[in-house]
Motif scaffolding. Structure first.
Motif, mmCIF file in Angstrom:
data_model
loop_
_atom_site.group_PDB
_atom_site.id
_atom_site.type_symbol
_atom_site.label_atom_id
_atom_site.label_comp_id
_atom_site.label_asym_id
_atom_site.label_seq_id
_atom_site.Cartn_x
_atom_site.Cartn_y
_atom_site.Cartn_z
ATOM 1 N N GLU A 70 32.923 41.705 50.623
ATOM 2 C CA GLU A 70 34.231 41.079 50.601
ATOM 3 C C GLU A 70 34.638 40.902 49.146
ATOM 4 O O GLU A 70 33.813 41.035 48.230
ATOM 5 N N LYS A 71 35.896 40.660 48.966
ATOM 6 C CA LYS A 71 36.341 40.334 47.624
ATOM 7 C C LYS A 71 35.572 39.110 47.133
ATOM 8 O O LYS A 71 35.232 38.221 47.922
ATOM 9 N N PRO A 72 35.261 39.058 45.862
ATOM 10 C CA PRO A 72 34.465 37.915 45.370
ATOM 11 C C PRO A 72 35.234 36.604 45.487
ATOM 12 O O PRO A 72 36.468 36.578 45.546
ATOM 13 N N ASP A 73 34.470 35.536 45.546
ATOM 14 C CA ASP A 73 35.091 34.221 45.483
ATOM 15 C C ASP A 73 35.624 33.994 44.075
ATOM 16 O O ASP A 73 35.110 34.555 43.092
ATOM 17 N N PRO A 74 36.654 33.169 43.947
ATOM 18 C CA PRO A 74 37.213 32.952 42.600
ATOM 19 C C PRO A 74 36.232 32.229 41.694
ATOM 20 O O PRO A 74 35.419 31.410 42.158
ATOM 21 N N PRO A 75 36.284 32.524 40.398
ATOM 22 C CA PRO A 75 35.446 31.788 39.451
ATOM 23 C C PRO A 75 35.802 30.299 39.447
ATOM 24 O O PRO A 75 36.903 29.892 39.843
ATOM 25 N N THR A 76 34.871 29.518 38.994
ATOM 26 C CA THR A 76 35.067 28.060 38.956
ATOM 27 C C THR A 76 34.679 27.524 37.584
ATOM 28 O O THR A 76 34.180 28.253 36.720
ATOM 29 N N ASP A 77 34.921 26.252 37.402
ATOM 30 C CA ASP A 77 34.472 25.496 36.208
ATOM 31 C C ASP A 77 34.974 26.130 34.914
ATOM 32 O O ASP A 77 34.198 26.398 33.978
ATOM 33 N N LEU A 78 36.286 26.393 34.813
ATOM 34 C CA LEU A 78 36.847 26.926 33.570
ATOM 35 C C LEU A 78 36.820 25.853 32.484
ATOM 36 O O LEU A 78 37.210 24.695 32.723
ATOM 37 N N GLU A 79 36.357 26.254 31.300
ATOM 38 C CA GLU A 79 36.214 25.298 30.204
ATOM 39 C C GLU A 79 36.634 25.967 28.896
ATOM 40 O O GLU A 79 36.294 27.134 28.649
ATOM 41 N N TRP A 102 33.394 30.269 32.192
ATOM 42 C CA TRP A 102 33.586 30.022 33.626
ATOM 43 C C TRP A 102 32.282 30.321 34.369
ATOM 44 O O TRP A 102 31.347 30.899 33.823
ATOM 45 N N THR A 103 32.266 29.933 35.629
ATOM 46 C CA THR A 103 31.125 30.208 36.517
ATOM 47 C C THR A 103 31.579 31.194 37.582
ATOM 48 O O THR A 103 32.556 30.926 38.290
ATOM 49 N N PRO A 104 30.901 32.344 37.726
ATOM 50 C CA PRO A 104 31.337 33.323 38.735
ATOM 51 C C PRO A 104 31.168 32.780 40.156
ATOM 52 O O PRO A 104 30.284 31.965 40.427
ATOM 53 N N GLY A 105 32.029 33.252 41.054
ATOM 54 C CA GLY A 105 31.895 32.927 42.466
ATOM 55 C C GLY A 105 30.954 33.897 43.168
ATOM 56 O O GLY A 105 30.364 34.792 42.541
ATOM 57 N N ASP A 106 30.809 33.726 44.460
ATOM 58 C CA ASP A 106 29.929 34.581 45.256
ATOM 59 C C ASP A 106 30.436 36.034 45.228
ATOM 60 O O ASP A 106 31.628 36.297 45.435
ATOM 61 N N GLU A 107 29.509 36.976 44.968
ATOM 62 C CA GLU A 107 29.901 38.390 44.906
ATOM 63 C C GLU A 107 30.129 38.998 46.283
ATOM 64 O O GLU A 107 30.756 40.040 46.406
ATOM 65 N N HIS A 108 29.551 38.409 47.320
ATOM 66 C CA HIS A 108 29.642 38.929 48.691
ATOM 67 C C HIS A 108 29.113 40.358 48.765
ATOM 68 O O HIS A 108 29.772 41.261 49.288
ATOM 69 N N ASN A 109 27.909 40.544 48.230
ATOM 70 C CA ASN A 109 27.144 41.801 48.351
ATOM 71 C C ASN A 109 27.782 42.971 47.601
ATOM 72 O O ASN A 109 27.379 44.109 47.817
ATOM 73 N N SER A 110 28.756 42.720 46.767
ATOM 74 C CA SER A 110 29.364 43.784 45.963
ATOM 75 C C SER A 110 29.453 43.289 44.532
ATOM 76 O O SER A 110 30.165 42.306 44.251
ATOM 77 N N PRO A 111 28.724 43.926 43.600
ATOM 78 C CA PRO A 111 28.663 43.405 42.230
ATOM 79 C C PRO A 111 30.054 43.317 41.598
ATOM 80 O O PRO A 111 30.931 44.153 41.830
ATOM 81 N N ILE A 112 30.211 42.282 40.783
ATOM 82 C CA ILE A 112 31.478 42.095 40.065
ATOM 83 C C ILE A 112 31.546 43.091 38.921
ATOM 84 O O ILE A 112 30.631 43.191 38.096
ATOM 85 N N LYS A 113 32.648 43.855 38.887
ATOM 86 C CA LYS A 113 32.816 44.868 37.844
ATOM 87 C C LYS A 113 33.417 44.278 36.569
ATOM 88 O O LYS A 113 32.987 44.629 35.472
ATOM 89 N N LEU A 125 36.750 40.963 39.892
ATOM 90 C CA LEU A 125 37.000 42.236 40.580
ATOM 91 C C LEU A 125 35.671 42.872 40.968
ATOM 92 O O LEU A 125 34.782 43.043 40.133
ATOM 93 N N ASN A 126 35.544 43.221 42.266
ATOM 94 C CA ASN A 126 34.435 44.074 42.710
ATOM 95 C C ASN A 126 35.015 45.277 43.449
ATOM 96 O O ASN A 126 36.213 45.544 43.378
ATOM 97 N N ALA A 127 34.169 46.020 44.158
ATOM 98 C CA ALA A 127 34.634 47.253 44.799
ATOM 99 C C ALA A 127 35.689 46.993 45.864
ATOM 100 O O ALA A 127 36.444 47.901 46.238
ATOM 101 N N MET A 128 35.764 45.757 46.366
ATOM 102 C CA MET A 128 36.720 45.433 47.417
ATOM 103 C C MET A 128 38.072 44.988 46.865
ATOM 104 O O MET A 128 39.053 44.974 47.596
ATOM 105 N N GLY A 129 38.115 44.628 45.597
ATOM 106 C CA GLY A 129 39.375 44.201 45.006
ATOM 107 C C GLY A 129 39.216 42.908 44.228
ATOM 108 O O GLY A 129 38.098 42.423 43.975
#
Length: 1304
Positions: free
Chosen positions: A622-631, A644-655, A701-705
Motif C-alpha cells: 500500500e502507499k506508505p503512511d505519512p511521515p510524523t514528528d516533523l521538527e 521526520w520519522t517515516p511511516g509504515d512502508e506497507h511491504n514496499s520500500p520507500i523510494k 513515495l513507494n512503488a504504490m505512490g
C-alpha cells in the motif's frame, strides 16, 4: 517435496503394517478364546461416574467370562451393584448406592471355551482424588532487593498428580522470565528480587485433570525493600542506627537454588520422559547451559524449557544414561552441578508378543516370548490360565525358557498359552493359542476386489488366506500363462503380491490360488493403475495493492476416473470465512485485498488415492503512511534543518521523500514542491528565501505512490532583504508603427524578498548616443513608450526594487518599435521550367529598409492561364506558396503538363504583405496522358465484339494514338498470351473478330503522346456461347437444378499450364464412372465445330475413329465403351472450310472390366421401364379412385377429359423414369379429372408456358428419383394472382406417386 516425503513415509508404514498382520482364524472355525479389548493396567476412575471395566474376547464357540478381585473369585451375582454385559465380559459398577472407593482393587478377566482359556492383564482400579488444600495462614514475606527468593506451592497429593501454575487475583498468569520461573515441583523461584516484585497476590493453582477441578492456595504477599526503606522502618527501634553497612544490591556470583550440592542422581525408565532442572540465584541473573559429560545430547529428542533451566529428553533409551552437567554463569563467575542419570527398563517385547499358532495334525510349531528389560526379567508360562508345570503332561510339548516347541500335534491339543514377563518395574502378559485344525484352503480377501494405485507407487495386492496346513499362494495375471515370480513382482509370506513401481501395463486381472493337501481355492482381483495428480500451473508469488483483487491459479492434471477435490489453505490453516475469497475449480480470487490477507496460500488437489500441493505467498502493499514528528533545527536566515520519522512502508520500500512548503504570507493554502531526498534519509537541509512564512510537510513515495501529506511543521519566518534577482522575459515590441511596448515576467512573492516590490524600467535608442530614460512601475508587468520612429532598435533594462533596496544590475535586452507594411515589391521575377510538373521561380530580395519590420518571408502566387491543347482558359483558383525567411527562389510543384501559368511574388513582415510584383508567364511541356475516361464492350457475338472508349480527361499534350492489349482468361483465372493493336488518335471504337466463343477476355487501353503512354483502363467480358438444346444445358429453376443425364462430374485438378501449346486445346483429362468416360478440356481456338474422336487402342488400320459432337461445352461423357478395353481419345476443332483441322494431344482412357458376369437387374433399362409402367398404372388407378370418391359419381369426368388435354402429364424418360419437364404455373391448378371452377372452364393457354420463359426463384423440390416437383416463378407471377383463386386444391401426380411408394 516435504509432502511427497510424508506420503512415501505413510506408504512405508502402511506396507509394514500390511505385511505384519497376525494370523486370523475365520470365526466359523473352532478356535480358543482371544482377548480383543481390556481396560488399562493402571485404571484411574472418576468417582462421580459408574465404573466400567472392559473385557472383550472372541472364539468358536463364543467364550464365557469370569473375574477375580484381589486374587480371589469375584462372584458378580452376589453384588447387586455389578452387572456383566451380555455376550461380553465387561463389568459395569453402579456407584449410586456404594462409594467408588469400595470397588478399588486388582481385577483380572478370564475368557474360556472348550478349546482353551485366555486371561487379561491385572487391572488395578483406583479412583481419582483431588484433595483440598489445608487451611493455613501465610505471613507476608519481606526481603531486601537483590536477594534470591523461593515461594513454595506444595499442593496436596492427588491421583493423578495436579498441574501447577501461578496467577494473580485477576486470573492472569504471573509473568516469568530467566529471572523468575516455576520449578518442576511447582515452586516459584526468583534468582533475584526487584522492587516491582512486590505484590500481595502470588497465588498457586493446582488443576486436577481427571476431575477437571482447580484449587488455589492462599495468596502470598511479598514486599521488596531497599536499604533506605529498611533503615527508615527500623530507626525508631534502634535509635537511628543503620542496620546494614553495605549495599544489598551488590552483585553476587551464581549459586544453585535447586538442586543442592555439586552432584545428584536420577533414575528414569526406558521410553519415558527425562526432565532435569537447575535454578540458580545471583545478580546479575545467571544464564543456564547444559552438556552431557560422556557424549552429545540427542538433538532430535532434546528440548530446553523454562528459559534453559529445564532439560527435557523424550523417549529415553539406554544410551541416555550418563552424567549431565548444568552450568550457571554471570559476569562474576560460574557454578556447576552434575546429575548422574540411570536408565532402567520395565519388560518390553523384542519381537512382539507371542502369535497364535494354527497347526494341522502331525505338524510341528514353536511359540516364542522374546522380551527384555533392566534388570533382566523372568519368564513364566501358563496353559489355559494354569501354570504350565501344573498342567497335564503333553508329550508333543517341550518348554525351553522363552520358547515352547510342539512336535507331531494331534486333534484335541488346542489350548491358550500365557507368557508372563516381569521385573521390578513392571510385567508383560500375552495370550497365544495353539489351534490344531484340518481345513482346506480358503481366500479371505473379497472376490473381484478392485485395488487402485497411483502410477510409479508401490502396489500391494492382498490374498489373505486360511487353511490348515497353511496354504501355498501362487499368483497369475490375465491369461495365466506363467506364475508371477521375480521382477517386478515380490510375493510375501502372507500371500500379498507387491509391485514396487506400478506402471500402466500392470493394470488388469490377477488370480491368486491357495492350495494345500486338502484342496485348492482361487480368487480374482483387479488392479487399476491411475495417473498421478499433478499441478501443471502453480500459484505464483503475488504483490498486490490493498483494495485490489488478486487471482492465484492452480491448474491440475489428474486421472479422469478419479474425482478431484480442490482445497485452499492460508498459512497451513483453513481459509477465512469471507465472501471476498472466491474459490473456483482452478483458481482462488481475493477481492478487495486487505493487509490481513497477506500470507502463504496453498492449493491442495486431493483424490481418493493421492494429492499434490503448491504454495505461493501474497504480499499486500500500500502507499506508505505519512511521515510524523516533523521538527525544525539549525535555524538560519537562509536555511533550516528538517527531520521526520517515516511511516509504515506497507511491504514496499520507500523510494524518496518529497518536501513541500506553504507561504502563508504571500500564497496561503497553496503547497509547492521544494526538494526531494532519498528514501533512506530522514533529514533534509533546506535553502530558504527572505520574507517568507514557511510551513513544511513531507510525503513518502513507494512503488504504490505517494503517501498522504504529513501534518505541517511549525511556521518558520525569514527576514526581509533586497531582491536577489530581476524579472526575466524582458522584451520590447511595437503594437503600432510609432510605439514600443516593454514587458517582463514579474517576480513571485517568494522572489520579492521583502515588502514594497516595484520595477525600475529603463530604455534608450540603440546606436544613438542618448541617455537612459527611466520610469518606475508598480503592480504591472509592461510599459508603453509612445512617439517612437518606425521599427527602430532599443536597449531595454528592468530592475526589481523593494523597501530594502534594489536588485542586481539588470541585463540589457534588445527590442524594436512598431512595424509598418513593406513599401516595395521583389524585382526580376523569373520562372525556370524543370519538367512538365515542376518549375523554379527566382526574384531579387527587397532591401531591409523597405521591408519596415521583421522580414517573415515571401509569398509566391501562381495560377493556370489556359491549356495549350484546348486553347480555352481555366478559371482555377490561385495557388500560394510561402517561403519563410530571406529567400530568393523557390520550387513550384504539382504543375499540369502542357499548360500556360502566371506567377508573381510579394514580401511580408509582422505587419502584413507588401505590394505584388508584375506577373510573369511560363509554359509546361507535354507529359503522358491520363487514362481514357471510359471503355465499353458492345455488339458481343460468338467470335467478335466491339470496344468503344472516350479520350482521356487530361490530355497533357497532343494525343498521338492508342494501344489496345487483350488476352483470354481461363476458369482458373490464368491469363493467356497478349494480343496488341495500335490505334489512331481519332479512333474511339474498334471491332475485334475471330475471338474464341464462350471465352472470357481482358482488355487494356491507354493513350499516348510524344512523351509516352499513359495509364491504361481495363475491362473484362465473355463472348457469347452457342445455343444448344435445353436438355444439354444446366438450367437454374428456382432453387433447384434440372440437369440432363448422365450427370456430368467436375473435371479433376491439373497442374497450372504456364505457356499455351500450339494446339488450341489444353488441360485435357478424363475420369471413368458408371455412366461412361467423362472427357474435360479447355479450348481457346476460333473454330466453332468441336467433336471428340475415339478408337480402341491397338486396333487394326481399317477401323475408323468414332465421333461424338460437343455442341459448345467443354466436357462430354462417352457412353457405350466396352469394359476391359483401352481407348485413344482426341479432340478435333473445325473452323471455316478453308481452315485446317486442329487436333489435341491423344488421351488414353482405360475402361475397367466387369467384375462378374451377373448383371444387376435393377440397372437394366427394360426393368426400369417395366417398373415405371407399373407404377404409372397404379398411380392412374389411385387418382381415379380418389376422384370418384370426391365426386360421388356426380361429375362428368369423361367430358372433362375429352375437352381438356391434360398439360400436367409429360412423357417420362425411359432410362430413369423421371419427368422430362413438369410445369406448375399456378399455385392451385387442377389436375386432370379434378374438380373445376363453377363456370366449368380451364384456361388452356396458361399451361403452355415454356420453361425458358421463367426466371430464377420459387421453392423447388426434387422427389426421390431426382425429378423436379417444385413450382416456377417469374412470368407466371401475375397469372398466379389473377387465376390462383379460381382453382381448387388437388394432389399432384408426383405427390400421389410418393404416397404410393411409402404405402408399398
Amino acid at each position: 517435496m516435504m509432502e511427497r516425503r510424508r506420503m512415501d513415509a505413510a506408504l512405508l508404514v502402511l506396507l509394514m503394517g500390511h505385511l505384519a498382520t497376525a494370523l486370523e482364524v475365520p470365526l466359523d472355525l473352532p478356535q480358543p478364546p482371544t482377548i480383543t479389548h481390556q481396560s488399562p493396567k493402571d485404571y484411574i476412575i472418576d468417582p462421580r461416574e459408574n465404573i466400567i471395566i472392559h473385557c472383550e474376547a472372541k472364539g468358536k464357540p463364543h467364550p464365557s467370562f469370569s473375574w477375580t478381585r484381589n486374587g480371589t473369585h469375584f462372584d458378580i451375582d452376589q453384588d447387586s451393584n455389578v452387572i456383566m454385559r451380555p455376550h461380553s465380559g465387561t463389568l459395569v459398577v453402579d456407584i449410586s448406592r456404594e462409594k467408588a472407593e469400595h470397588y478399588e482393587g486388582v481385577y483380572q478377566c478370564t475368557a474360556r471355551n472348550k478349546h482353551g482359556t485366555a486371561v487379561s492383564n491385572n487391572i488395578v482400579v483406583r479412583q481419582s482424588r483431588s484433595p483440598l488444600w489445608s487451611k493455613e495462614k501465610i505471613k507476608p514475606i519481606v526481603v531486601q532487593e537483590g536477594v534470591s527468593l523461593v515461594l513454595p506451592c506444595r499442593p496436596p497429593a492427588g491421583l493423578p498428580p495436579p498441574i501447577i501454575f501461578w496467577m494473580d487475583n485477576n486470573f492472569q498468569r504471573l509473568p516469568q522470565s530467566s529471572r523468575v520461573s516455576q520449578s518442576l515441583n511447582g515452586d516459584l523461584y526468583f534468582s533475584n528480587v526487584l522492587r516491582e516484585d512486590s505484590r500481595n497476590d502470588y497465588i498457586c493453582y493446582a488443576r486436577f485433570p481427571h476431575t477437571q477441578t482447580i484449587q488455589q492456595k492462599q495468596p502470598i504477599t511479598v514486599k521488596v525493600l531497599n536499604l533506605d526503606a529498611i533503615n527508615d522502618t527500623m530507626a525508631a527501634f534502634y535509635n537511628d542506627t543503620d542496620l546494614f553497612s553495605e549495599d544489598p544490591m551488590d552483585e553476587r556470583r551464581p549459586t544453585f537454588l535447586i538442586p543442592s550440592g555439586s552432584s545428584s542422581s536420577k533414575m528414569v525408565l526406558r521410553g519415558q520422559v527425562l526432565e532435569m532442572e537447575c535454578i540458580a540465584g545471583g545478580l546479575p541473573t545467571p544464564e543456564i547451559s547444559w552438556t552431557k559429560v560422556s557424549g552429545d545430547l540427542p538433538a532430535k529428542r532434546t528440548s530446553f524449557l523454562h528459559y534453559q533451566k529445564t532439560l527435557r529428553i523424550v523417549n529415553v533409551s539406554e544410551s541416555d544414561a550418563g552424567d549431565y552437567r548444568c552450568t550457571a554463569r554471570n559476569r562474576l563467575g560460574s557454578v556447576h552441578h552434575t546429575i548422574r542419570v540411570a536408565v532402567k527398563a520395565a519388560p518390553y517385547w523384542i519381537s512382539g508378543p507371542s502369535r497364535n499358532l494354527v497347526l494341522a495334525p502331525g505338524e510341528n510349531g514353536v511359540l516364542t516370548c522374546r522380551a527384555s528389560g533392566t534388570p533382566k526379567p523372568s519368564i513364566t508360562w501358563a496353559m489355559n490360565g494354569i501354570p504350565i508345570e501344573n498342567s497335564p503332561n503333553d508329550v508333543s510339548r517341550k518348554v525351553e525358557d522363552d520358547t515352547i516347541i510342539f512336535t507331531d500335534v494331534q486333534i484335541g491339543s488346542s489350548a491358550v498359552y500365557q507368557c508372563n514377563v516381569s521385573n521390578d518395574y513392571g510385567y508383560l502378559l500375552s495370550n497365544a493359542f495353539v489351534n490344531v485344525l484340518s481345513e482346506p484352503p480358503r481366500v479371505l480377501t473379497p472376490a473381484n476386489k478392485v485395488y487402485q494405485v497411483i502410477k510409479n507407487h508401490p502396489a500391494l495386492i492382498d490374498c489373505a488366506s486360511f487353511g490348515s496346513p497353511i496354504p501355498k499362494i501362487t499368483w497369475f495375471k490375465d491369461s495365466r500363462s506363467s506364475t508371477l515370480d521375480g521382477e517386478p513382482y515380490i510375493k510375501h509370506d502372507n500371500g500379498t503380491l507387491e509391485i514396487h513401481i506400478a506402471q500402466a501395463e500392470h493394470s488388469g486381472k490377477y488370480t491368486c490360488v491357495a492350495r494345500n493337501i486338502l484342496g485348492i481355492y482361487e480368487n480374482h482381483i483387479y488392479l487399476e493403475v491411475k495417473e498421478p495428480t499433478r499441478i501443471l500451473k502453480q500459484p505464483e508469488y503475488k504483490v498486490v495493492q490493498r483494495g485490489k483483487s488478486v487471482v492465484f491459479e492452480c491448474k491440475v492434471k489428474h486421472d479422469p476416473s478419479l474425482i478431484p477435490t480442490m482445497t485452499w489453505l492460508k498459512d497451513d490453516g483453513e481459509l477465512p470465512d469471507d465472501e471476498r475469497l472466491i474459490v473456483d475449480s482452478d483458481s482462488l480470487t481475493i477481492n478487495d485485498v486487505t493487509e490481513n490477507d497477506a500470507g502463504v496460500y496453498t492449493c491442495i488437489m486431493n483424490t481418493t488415492l493421492d494429492h499434490d500441493s503448491a504454495s505461493a505467498e501474497l504480499t499486500v502493499v500500500e502507499k506508505p503512511d505519512p511521515p510524523t514528528d516533523l521538527e525544525l533545527t539549525d535555524k538560519k536566515k537562509r536555511s533550516v534543518q528538517l527531520t521526520w520519522t517515516p511511516g509504515d512502508e506497507h511491504n514496499s520500500p520507500i523510494k524518496k521523500f518529497l518536501i513541500q512548503y506553504e507561504d502563508s504570507l504571500h500564497n496561503r493554502g497553496h503547497w509547492h514542491n521544494l526538494t526531494e531526498v532519498p528514501g533512506t534519509k530522514t533529514t533534509a537541509h533546506l535553502k530558504l528565501s527572505p520574507y517568507v512564512h514557511y510551513t513544511f510537510r513531507v510525503l513518502a513515495l513507494n512503488a504504490m505512490g505517494f503517501s498522504r501529506p504529513s501534518f505541517p511543521s511549525k511556521v518558520y519566518k525569514t527576514e526581509a532583504a533586497a531582491p536577489d534577482e530581476n524579472p526575466t522575459g524582458v522584451q520590447g515590441f511595437g503594437t503600432e508603427h510609432d510605439n514600443l511596448v516593454i514587458s517582463w515576467k514579474p517576480l513571485s512573492g517568494l522572489q520579492s524578498n521583502g515588502p514594497g516590490l516595484h520595477y525600475r524600467v529603463m530604455w534608450r535608442q540603440k546606436a544613438v548616443d542618448s541617455e537612459w530614460t527611466t520610469v518606475t512601475v508598480a503592480n504591472n508587468s509592461k510599459f508603453v513608450v509612445s512617439g517612437t520612429p518606425t521599427f527602430v532598435p532599443y536597449e531595454i533594462k528592468v530592475q526589481a526594487v523593494n523597501d530594502h533596496g534594489a536588485g542586481p544590475d539588470p541585463a540589457i535586452a534588445i527590442g524594436y518599435s512598431g512595424e509598418d507594411f513593406p513599401v516595395a515589391a521583389p524585382e526580376n521575377v523569373q520562372a525556370v521550367v524543370l519538367n512538365s510538373t515542376l518549375a523554379e521561380v527566382h526574384w531579387d530580395p527587397v532591401p531591409h529598409r523597405l521591408v519596415r519590420g521583421h522580414l517573415k518571408g515571401y509569398k509566391v502566387t501562381y495560377w493556370r492561364k489556359n491549356n495549350i491543347h484546348k486553347h480555352n482558359p481555366y478559371h482555377t483558383e490561385k495557388l500560394f506558396l510561402v517561403f519563410s525567411g530571406n529567400h530568393s527562389h523557390g520550387m513550384l510543384p504539382g504543375l499540369h503538363p502542357f499548360t500556360l501559368y502566371s506567377v508573381n511574388v510579394r514580401v511580408f513582415n509582422g505587419k502584413g504583405d507588401g505590394p505584388v510584383s508584375s506577373d510573369q508567364h511560363f509554359e509546361t511541356p507535354e507529359g503522358v496522358p491520363g487514362a481514357p475516361t471510359s471503355l465499353v464492350v458492345t455488339n458481343s457475338n460468338q467470335d467478335s465484339l466491339t470496344l468503344e472508349w472516350s479520350p482521356p480527361h487530361d490530355h497533357n499534350g497532343r494525343i498521338t494514338g492508342y494501344t489496345l492489349k487483350y488476352q483470354p482468361v481461363n476458369n482458373s483465372n490464368e491469363l493467356g498470351p497478349v494480343e496488341e493493336l495500335a490505334l489512331l488518335a481519332n479512333e474511339t471504337s474498334v471491332t475485334l473478330p475471330n475471338l474464341k466463343y464462350s471465352t472470357r477476355y481482358k482488355f487494356y487501353l491507354n493513350a499516348k503522346t510524344v512523351r509516352g503512354a499513359g495509364p491504361a483502363i481495363s475491362q473484362e467480358t465473355v463472348t457469347i456461347m452457342d445455343e444448344v438444346p435445353i436438355s444439354q444445358l444446366d438450367v437454374d429453376v428456382g432453387q433447384g437444378n434440372q440437369t440432363s443425364h448422365p450427370i456430368a462430374r467436375p473435371p479433376p485438378q491439373h497442374p497450372t499450364q504456364k505457356a499455351r501449346p500450339a494446339s488450341p486445346f489444353g488441360n485435357l483429362s478424363s475420369s471413368v464412372g458408371e455412366h461412361g468416360a467423362l472427357i474435360s478440356w479447355e479450348y481457346w481456338g476460333s473454330g466453332k465445330t468441336i467433336y471428340v474422336e475415339y478408337i480402341v487402342k491397338n486396333s487394326e488400320g481399317e477401323e475408323e475413329w468414332q465421333k461424338e459432337p460437343v455442341n459448345g461445352s467443354q466436357n462430354v461423357t462417352l457412353k457405350g465403351l466396352k469394359g476391359g478395353l483401352s481407348y485413344r481419345v482426341r479432340l478435333v476443332a473445325k473452323g471455316h472450310h478453308d481452315q485446317p483441322l486442329h487436333h489435341s494431344e491423344e488421351l488414353l482412357v482405360t475402361v475397367p472390366a466387369v467384375a462378374s458376369r451377373q448383371v444387376d437387374i435393377a440397372t437394366q433399362g427394360w426393368f426400369i421401364g417395366l417398373m415405371c409402367a407399373i407404377a404409372l398404372l397404379i398411380l392412374i388407378l389411385l387418382i381415379i379412385c380418389f376422384i370418384q370418391r370426391n365426386k360421388g359419381g356426380k361429375y362428368p369426368v369423361k367430358e372433362k377429359e375429352d375437352a381438356h388435354t391434360d398439360p400436367e402429364f409429360q412423357p417420362m424418360k425411359e432410362d430413369d423414369c423421371t419427368f422430362v419437364e413438369y410445369s406448375d404455373n399456378e399455385d392451385h391448378k387442377p389436375l386432370k379429372g379434378s374438380r373445376t371452377p363453377s363456370n366449368g372452364t380451364v384456361k388452356r393457354e396458361d399451361s403452355d408456358d415454356s420453361l425458358v420463359d421463367y426466371g430464377e426463384g420459387g421453392d423447388g423440390q426434387f422427389n426421390e428419383d431426382g425429378s423436379f416437383i417444385g413450382q416456377y416463378s417469374g412470368k407466371s407471377a401475375s397469372r398466379d394472382t389473377a387465376e390462383g383463386h379460381e382453382s381448387s386444391e388437388a394432389p399432384s401426380p408426383i405427390t400421389a406417386m410418393n404416397s404410393l411408394n411409402s404405402f408399398v
